[in-house]
Write a protein that holds these residues in place. Sequence first.
Motif, PDB file in Angstrom:
ATOM      1  N   MET A 116     -46.810 -28.953  28.122  1.00 63.00           N
ATOM      2  CA  MET A 116     -45.578 -29.742  28.273  1.00 63.00           C
ATOM      3  C   MET A 116     -45.863 -31.230  28.038  1.00 63.00           C
ATOM      4  O   MET A 116     -45.133 -31.916  27.312  1.00 63.00           O
ATOM      5  N   SER A 117     -46.951 -31.705  28.633  1.00 62.69           N
ATOM      6  CA  SER A 117     -47.276 -33.136  28.476  1.00 62.69           C
ATOM      7  C   SER A 117     -47.670 -33.471  27.043  1.00 62.69           C
ATOM      8  O   SER A 117     -47.267 -34.506  26.496  1.00 62.69           O
ATOM      9  N   MET A 118     -48.454 -32.585  26.429  1.00 62.51           N
ATOM     10  CA  MET A 118     -48.895 -32.862  25.050  1.00 62.51           C
ATOM     11  C   MET A 118     -47.711 -32.859  24.087  1.00 62.51           C
ATOM     12  O   MET A 118     -47.645 -33.668  23.160  1.00 62.51           O
ATOM     13  N   MET A 119     -46.776 -31.936  24.309  1.00 65.03           N
ATOM     14  CA  MET A 119     -45.609 -31.897  23.427  1.00 65.03           C
ATOM     15  C   MET A 119     -44.762 -33.156  23.632  1.00 65.03           C
ATOM     16  O   MET A 119     -44.155 -33.658  22.679  1.00 65.03           O
ATOM     17  N   ASP A 120     -44.747 -33.666  24.846  1.00 62.83           N
ATOM     18  CA  ASP A 120     -44.042 -34.939  25.079  1.00 62.83           C
ATOM     19  C   ASP A 120     -44.807 -36.107  24.437  1.00 62.83           C
ATOM     20  O   ASP A 120     -44.221 -36.988  23.815  1.00 62.83           O
ATOM     21  N   TRP A 121     -46.129 -36.104  24.590  1.00 62.01           N
ATOM     22  CA  TRP A 121     -46.923 -37.187  23.959  1.00 62.01           C
ATOM     23  C   TRP A 121     -46.654 -37.214  22.459  1.00 62.01           C
ATOM     24  O   TRP A 121     -46.379 -38.261  21.881  1.00 62.01           O
ATOM     25  N   LEU A 122     -46.775 -36.032  21.863  1.00 64.53           N
ATOM     26  CA  LEU A 122     -46.606 -35.971  20.405  1.00 64.53           C
ATOM     27  C   LEU A 122     -45.169 -36.310  20.019  1.00 64.53           C
ATOM     28  O   LEU A 122     -44.928 -37.016  19.030  1.00 64.53           O
ATOM     29  N   GLY A 123     -44.226 -35.831  20.797  1.00 68.83           N
ATOM     30  CA  GLY A 123     -42.813 -36.157  20.552  1.00 68.83           C
ATOM     31  C   GLY A 123     -42.597 -37.664  20.585  1.00 68.83           C
ATOM     32  O   GLY A 123     -41.862 -38.221  19.754  1.00 68.83           O
ATOM     33  N   LYS A 124     -43.266 -38.337  21.514  1.00 66.26           N
ATOM     34  CA  LYS A 124     -43.125 -39.807  21.588  1.00 66.26           C
ATOM     35  C   LYS A 124     -43.823 -40.479  20.405  1.00 66.26           C
ATOM     36  O   LYS A 124     -43.339 -41.478  19.876  1.00 66.26           O
ATOM     37  N   MET A 125     -44.943 -39.923  19.973  1.00 70.68           N
ATOM     38  CA  MET A 125     -45.626 -40.489  18.791  1.00 70.68           C
ATOM     39  C   MET A 125     -44.714 -40.416  17.569  1.00 70.68           C
ATOM     40  O   MET A 125     -44.754 -41.276  16.685  1.00 70.68           O
ATOM     41  N   LEU A 126     -43.907 -39.356  17.527  1.00 70.86           N
ATOM     42  CA  LEU A 126     -42.992 -39.165  16.386  1.00 70.86           C
ATOM     43  C   LEU A 126     -41.670 -39.888  16.605  1.00 70.86           C
ATOM     44  O   LEU A 126     -40.794 -39.846  15.739  1.00 70.86           O
ATOM     45  N   SER A 356     -53.039 -26.251  23.953  1.00 73.47           N
ATOM     46  CA  SER A 356     -52.820 -27.685  24.160  1.00 73.47           C
ATOM     47  C   SER A 356     -54.115 -28.427  24.459  1.00 73.47           C
ATOM     48  O   SER A 356     -54.171 -29.654  24.328  1.00 73.47           O
ATOM     49  N   LEU A 357     -55.172 -27.700  24.835  1.00 74.06           N
ATOM     50  CA  LEU A 357     -56.456 -28.384  25.085  1.00 74.06           C
ATOM     51  C   LEU A 357     -56.926 -29.113  23.834  1.00 74.06           C
ATOM     52  O   LEU A 357     -57.424 -30.233  23.880  1.00 74.06           O
ATOM     53  N   LYS A 358     -56.745 -28.462  22.665  1.00 70.57           N
ATOM     54  CA  LYS A 358     -57.237 -29.118  21.444  1.00 70.57           C
ATOM     55  C   LYS A 358     -56.363 -30.312  21.079  1.00 70.57           C
ATOM     56  O   LYS A 358     -56.833 -31.286  20.499  1.00 70.57           O
ATOM     57  N   MET A 359     -55.097 -30.235  21.449  1.00 69.15           N
ATOM     58  CA  MET A 359     -54.240 -31.411  21.225  1.00 69.15           C
ATOM     59  C   MET A 359     -54.690 -32.569  22.110  1.00 69.15           C
ATOM     60  O   MET A 359     -54.766 -33.715  21.689  1.00 69.15           O
ATOM     61  N   TRP A 360     -54.993 -32.228  23.348  1.00 74.09           N
ATOM     62  CA  TRP A 360     -55.399 -33.240  24.327  1.00 74.09           C
ATOM     63  C   TRP A 360     -56.698 -33.921  23.883  1.00 74.09           C
ATOM     64  O   TRP A 360     -56.820 -35.140  23.910  1.00 74.09           O
ATOM     65  N   PHE A 361     -57.661 -33.092  23.469  1.00 76.62           N
ATOM     66  CA  PHE A 361     -58.944 -33.647  23.021  1.00 76.62           C
ATOM     67  C   PHE A 361     -58.732 -34.553  21.793  1.00 76.62           C
ATOM     68  O   PHE A 361     -59.259 -35.656  21.724  1.00 76.62           O
ATOM     69  N   VAL A 362     -57.964 -34.050  20.814  1.00 76.54           N
ATOM     70  CA  VAL A 362     -57.805 -34.806  19.557  1.00 76.54           C
ATOM     71  C   VAL A 362     -57.019 -36.097  19.808  1.00 76.54           C
ATOM     72  O   VAL A 362     -57.417 -37.186  19.357  1.00 76.54           O
ATOM     73  N   LEU A 363     -55.911 -36.000  20.550  1.00 75.52           N
ATOM     74  CA  LEU A 363     -55.095 -37.205  20.763  1.00 75.52           C
ATOM     75  C   LEU A 363     -55.880 -38.253  21.551  1.00 75.52           C
ATOM     76  O   LEU A 363     -55.770 -39.444  21.290  1.00 75.52           O
ATOM     77  N   ARG A 364     -56.710 -37.806  22.491  1.00 76.52           N
ATOM     78  CA  ARG A 364     -57.462 -38.781  23.287  1.00 76.52           C
ATOM     79  C   ARG A 364     -58.642 -39.349  22.526  1.00 76.52           C
ATOM     80  O   ARG A 364     -58.951 -40.528  22.616  1.00 76.52           O
ATOM     81  N   LEU A 365     -59.323 -38.501  21.750  1.00 83.96           N
ATOM     82  CA  LEU A 365     -60.543 -38.995  21.099  1.00 83.96           C
ATOM     83  C   LEU A 365     -60.251 -39.805  19.834  1.00 83.96           C
ATOM     84  O   LEU A 365     -60.993 -40.728  19.507  1.00 83.96           O
TER      85      LEU A 365
END
Length: 477
Positions: A116-126, A356-365
């Motif tokens: 849920m958080s990653m989809m919100d992060w990415l949604g905000k990036m877009l 979502s773990l891979k999204m979290w790792f990629v967006l943070r790193l």
Amino acid sequence: MDSKQFREAAKQLVDYVCDYLDNIRDRPVLPSVEPFYLEKQLPDSAPEDGEPWESVFNDIEKLIMPGMTHWHSPRFHAYFPTANSYPSILADILTGALGCIGFTWIASPACTELEMSMMDWLGKMLNLPEEFLFSSRGNGGGVIQGTASEATLVTMLGARSQALAKLASSCSSNQSIPLDKLVAYCSTQSHSSVERAGLLAAITIRALETDENLSLRGETLEKAIKEDKAKGLIPFLAVATLGTTNSCAFDNIVEIGEICQKEDIWLHIDAAYAGSAFICPEYRHYLNGVEKADSFNMNPHKWMLINFDCSALWLKNRHLVANAFNVDPVYLKHDKQGQIPDYRHLQIPLGRRFRSLKMWFVLRLYGVKGLQEYIRKHVRLAHEFEAMLKTDSRFEIEQPVVLGLVTFRLKGSDELNEKYSKAINDRKQIHITPSRINGRYTLRFAVCARTTEQDDIKFAWNEFQTVASQILKENEQ
Ligand code: PLP
């Protein structure tokens, strides 16, 4: 294998992976095997007794690598990119170790909540409208699907269910629901997965003509809706594409969105490839009009360094999809049900990985800036290739280059270009795939790998020029 053996094997495999990716340029991008090459080399059945790791490890290079098309070679220019990055591979190791199946919140709260958080992060990036985000505390939210094809099918089924419910409420109870009267729209340039979703959902799909820029326009959609309504059909869904597979064309979603709102039709946007570029402010304008859509999908597993599979789908009203698929056996119920989404309702399978773990790792790193730089580099490289083509009068560019795809042909017949494309791939130095644009056989050159550099573009250009000279000479004879 115990943890000690795993530690050693994993270290050996990590070294192998690093060496593979560091030296991938040295391998021909396409394999040289014939169908059933592997069957001839594998035993007929699984071993009765477990084998040592070393023998499996040795067979990777012996049996698997000869049959690999190297998608992450900087000389792979076919289809569209598929993502690959070390942070994502790291996350996949952890996902495998956790091995949870996060179909409900209680099945692994972290799996649901990180998604849920990653989809919100990415949604905000877009810069998606608030209504698509969980943080709005409304009906909207995002879900990771396996592929864009699944995202289209899921939304088509949700839209179909909504349309049938509306019809049921306006019909008397003994009237049958006219599934065969429902009609959905896409364009002649839409990805084949839209047509396929129609087959799977038993829905008639009408592919509409585009304008001279290969863009579906509002008035074309409006005219089709009018015609179909006059025939007694019930239009219920339009699928627009941002960044078509053939040529990276963009449907006019501002116009289409207006028509969909006026006609009360679900608008789904497929931005499988191009969607990643919208995190860059200079490309975000292509997404203007998304506020009129009901659902929006893009594939971080294409162009955002998050390994397959990771297709991000946002819904303005996720309950419409959840209600369409809702079956609620007692063994899946839990105490917190209704307080937080259970993702099983937003997808076709029940089981789901901790993607979502891979999204979290990629967006943070990488950070947003790192990912923006990555997109910009690919676009820059595509323009460099375009500039090279312009220096050679034997070539013509088919469509304007907007992102990381260049479409072009050798001046001449379709047969010539087919022969040319085959000759390029036969050499196995680079790999391309064709398309048909405006009825003409066209070559596509996509910047794909994370590690593609200017020298790889020059290498590809040299291949194109060398093979062009050969083919044109043969043609003269
Ligand atoms: N839509 C578009 C515009 C695409 O380019 C593609 C694949 O390239 C797809 C959908 C299908 O993507 P997937 O393999 O994630 O289903």
